[in-house]
Design a protein around this motif. Structure first.
Motif, PDB file in Angstrom:
ATOM      1  N   ILE A  94      -1.625 -35.859  -6.347  1.00 18.54           N
ATOM      2  CA  ILE A  94      -1.004 -37.188  -6.446  1.00 18.54           C
ATOM      3  C   ILE A  94      -0.167 -37.465  -5.200  1.00 18.54           C
ATOM      4  O   ILE A  94      -0.246 -38.538  -4.599  1.00 18.54           O
ATOM      5  CB  ILE A  94      -0.142 -37.294  -7.715  1.00 18.54           C
ATOM      6  N   GLY A  95       0.651 -36.488  -4.803  1.00 18.16           N
ATOM      7  CA  GLY A  95       1.460 -36.646  -3.596  1.00 18.16           C
ATOM      8  C   GLY A  95       0.610 -36.805  -2.349  1.00 18.16           C
ATOM      9  O   GLY A  95       0.892 -37.643  -1.480  1.00 18.16           O
ATOM     10  N   VAL A 144      -2.545 -37.913  -2.083  1.00 14.87           N
ATOM     11  CA  VAL A 144      -3.301 -39.163  -2.079  1.00 14.87           C
ATOM     12  C   VAL A 144      -2.396 -40.372  -1.800  1.00 14.87           C
ATOM     13  O   VAL A 144      -2.782 -41.314  -1.102  1.00 14.87           O
ATOM     14  CB  VAL A 144      -4.049 -39.341  -3.417  1.00 14.87           C
ATOM     15  N   LEU A 145      -1.164 -40.327  -2.335  1.00 14.17           N
ATOM     16  CA  LEU A 145      -0.265 -41.476  -2.194  1.00 14.17           C
ATOM     17  C   LEU A 145       0.586 -41.429  -0.931  1.00 14.17           C
ATOM     18  O   LEU A 145       1.339 -42.373  -0.662  1.00 14.17           O
ATOM     19  CB  LEU A 145       0.664 -41.559  -3.414  1.00 14.17           C
ATOM     20  N   ARG A 158       0.094 -41.749   2.354  1.00 12.98           N
ATOM     21  CA  ARG A 158      -0.064 -42.823   3.338  1.00 12.98           C
ATOM     22  C   ARG A 158       0.525 -44.132   2.828  1.00 12.98           C
ATOM     23  O   ARG A 158       1.251 -44.829   3.557  1.00 12.98           O
ATOM     24  CB  ARG A 158      -1.554 -43.010   3.659  1.00 12.98           C
ATOM     25  N   GLN A 159       0.263 -44.468   1.554  1.00  9.84           N
ATOM     26  CA  GLN A 159       0.816 -45.699   0.991  1.00  9.84           C
ATOM     27  C   GLN A 159       2.335 -45.645   0.951  1.00  9.84           C
ATOM     28  O   GLN A 159       3.017 -46.645   1.202  1.00  9.84           O
ATOM     29  CB  GLN A 159       0.262 -45.938  -0.416  1.00  9.84           C
ATOM     30  N   ILE A 160       2.884 -44.470   0.607  1.00  5.77           N
ATOM     31  CA  ILE A 160       4.342 -44.318   0.557  1.00  5.77           C
ATOM     32  C   ILE A 160       4.947 -44.510   1.944  1.00  5.77           C
ATOM     33  O   ILE A 160       5.942 -45.217   2.125  1.00  5.77           O
ATOM     34  CB  ILE A 160       4.713 -42.939  -0.011  1.00  5.77           C
ATOM     35  N   SER A 204      -0.175 -33.925   3.801  1.00  4.66           N
ATOM     36  CA  SER A 204      -0.970 -35.095   4.186  1.00  4.66           C
ATOM     37  C   SER A 204      -0.881 -35.346   5.696  1.00  4.66           C
ATOM     38  O   SER A 204      -0.033 -34.767   6.387  1.00  4.66           O
ATOM     39  CB  SER A 204      -0.457 -36.327   3.430  1.00  4.66           C
ATOM     40  N   VAL A 247       9.866 -41.947  -8.382  1.00  6.63           N
ATOM     41  CA  VAL A 247       8.475 -41.479  -8.336  1.00  6.63           C
ATOM     42  C   VAL A 247       8.279 -40.305  -9.274  1.00  6.63           C
ATOM     43  O   VAL A 247       7.311 -40.244 -10.039  1.00  6.63           O
ATOM     44  CB  VAL A 247       8.087 -41.113  -6.890  1.00  6.63           C
ATOM     45  N   VAL A 280       2.768 -34.494  -0.336  1.00  9.93           N
ATOM     46  CA  VAL A 280       3.026 -35.411   0.777  1.00  9.93           C
ATOM     47  C   VAL A 280       3.090 -34.630   2.093  1.00  9.93           C
ATOM     48  O   VAL A 280       2.565 -35.074   3.125  1.00  9.93           O
ATOM     49  CB  VAL A 280       4.331 -36.190   0.539  1.00  9.93           C
TER      50      VAL A 280
END
Length: 262
Positions: A174-175, A177-178, A180-182, A55, A197, A52
Motif C-alpha cells: 500500500i505504501g 503503490v501510493l 508517488r501520489q502522496i 518506492s 493515513v 514509501v
C-alpha cells in the motif's frame, strides 16, 4: 552521527527508517510481535512508511541514500514477524500465566492480556492469529496467550505465516503503490499526514473483524429466533397433548353413563 542517534525518537517511524534502514524495520517487527515490551512500537505506520521508502520517490522524501529494497522488506519483514510471533507462542507455552503475573505498570496492563484472550475465544485460534496482526497491542499479546491456552505450535505456525504475510506485505505494498501520489500531493511533509493515513489503514484492516461481529450477531439472533420457534412448537405440542388427554377423559364418563342407563 552520535547527536542524531541521541535525538532519535523510537516512536517516530520516519526517524527509525532514516536512522536504521531496513535492518531497523526487521528488528522492530520481531520485537513488536515477539517481546511483550514491543507493543508500543509503531508497526503499522512503520510498514507503510517502509513501503514509501522502497518506492522511486524515497530519496526525495527521506533524503539521499535512504531508499530501501522492496524485495528485502517483503521477504525479510514477514520472516522477522513470523519468528517474533513464534517466540511469543513458545514463551507462553513454556512459562504459562506466570508471564502475566505482574502488577499493572506503564508498560504492562492486564487488560491487554484480557483483550487478547477475548479475541482468541471469540474467533477461534486460526482466525484470531490472523486477525490479531492488524490490531495494535493485541498482535503482541495474542501470541503468548495462544501458547498459554494450548494452541499447538504447528497449527500456530501455519496461521502465523498467513497473518504475517498478509499484514507485512499488504501494508508495505500500500505504501509503495501510493508513494508517488502522496509525494505529488504533499511533497516531503509526509510526517504531517502519517497519522490520518495509518488510521485509515487500521480502519480498513479491522473491517474483517467488524464483519465477523456482524455475522456472529446475526447468527446469534437467528439462533434465538429458532429457539423461540422451537419453544413455541413445543408449547403447542404440549397443549395439543393436554387437549387430547382432556378430550379422552370427557369421553369416558359418557361411555360409563350409557352403560349405566342400559
Amino acid at each position: 552521527m552520535i547527536s542524531e542517534n541521541v535525538a532519535l525518537n523510537p516512536l517516530d517511524p520516519k526517524d527509525l527508517i532514516h536512522t536504521f534502514g531496513m535492518i531497523g524495520v526487521w528488528v522492530i517487527l520481531f520485537a513488536e510481535t515477539g517481546l511483550l515490551v514491543g507493543f508500543f512500537f509503531p508497526g503499522d505506520s512503520l510498514l507503510f512508511l517502509a513501503g514509501v521508502a522502497a518506492s522511486p520517490v524515497a530519496d526525495a522524501i527521506f533524503g539521499d541514500g535512504t531508499r530501501l529494497s522492496l524485495a528485502g522488506l517483503m521477504i525479510g519483514g514477514p520472516v522477522c514477524a513470523i519468528a517474533g510471533a513464534q517466540l511469543g507462542h513458545w514463551l507462553g507455552a513454556r512459562y504459562g500465566r506466570r508471564m502475566f503475573d505482574k502488577p499493572n505498570s506503564r508498560l504492562f496492563k492486564r487488560e491487554y492480556v484480557a483483550k487478547a484472550e477475548y479475541y482468541f475465544q471469540k474467533f477461534g485460534p486460526a482466525k484470531a492469529v490472523v486477525l490479531a496482526r492488524f490490531i495494535p497491542i493485541v498482535r503482541t499479546f495474542l501470541n503468548p496467550v495462544a501458547g498459554v491456552l494450548g494452541m499447538p505450535a504447528r497449527q500456530f505456525f501455519v496461521w502465523n505465516v498467513v497473518g504475517a504475510v498478509l499484514w507485512v506485505d499488504g501494508i508495505l505494498l500500500i505504501g509503495y503503490v501510493l508513494a508517488r501520489q502522496i509525494y505529488d500531493a504533499i511533497g516531503d511533509q509526509i510526517d504531517r499526514y502519517i497519522l490520518p493515513v495509518v488510521a485509515l489503514i487500521i480502519l480498513i484492516s479491522v473491517l474483517p473483524i467488524f464483519f465477523e461481529f456482524l455475522r456472529d450477531r446475526k447468527a446469534r439472533k437467528r439462533g434465538e429466533a429458532v429457539a423461540v420457534i422451537a419453544a413455541a412448537t413445543a408449547a403447542g405440542a404440549v397443549d395439543a397433548a393436554r387437549d387430547a388427554i382432556d378430550g379422552g377423559d370427557d369421553d369416558h364418563p359418557h361411555g360409563h353413563g350409557g352403560q349405566h342407563r342400559r
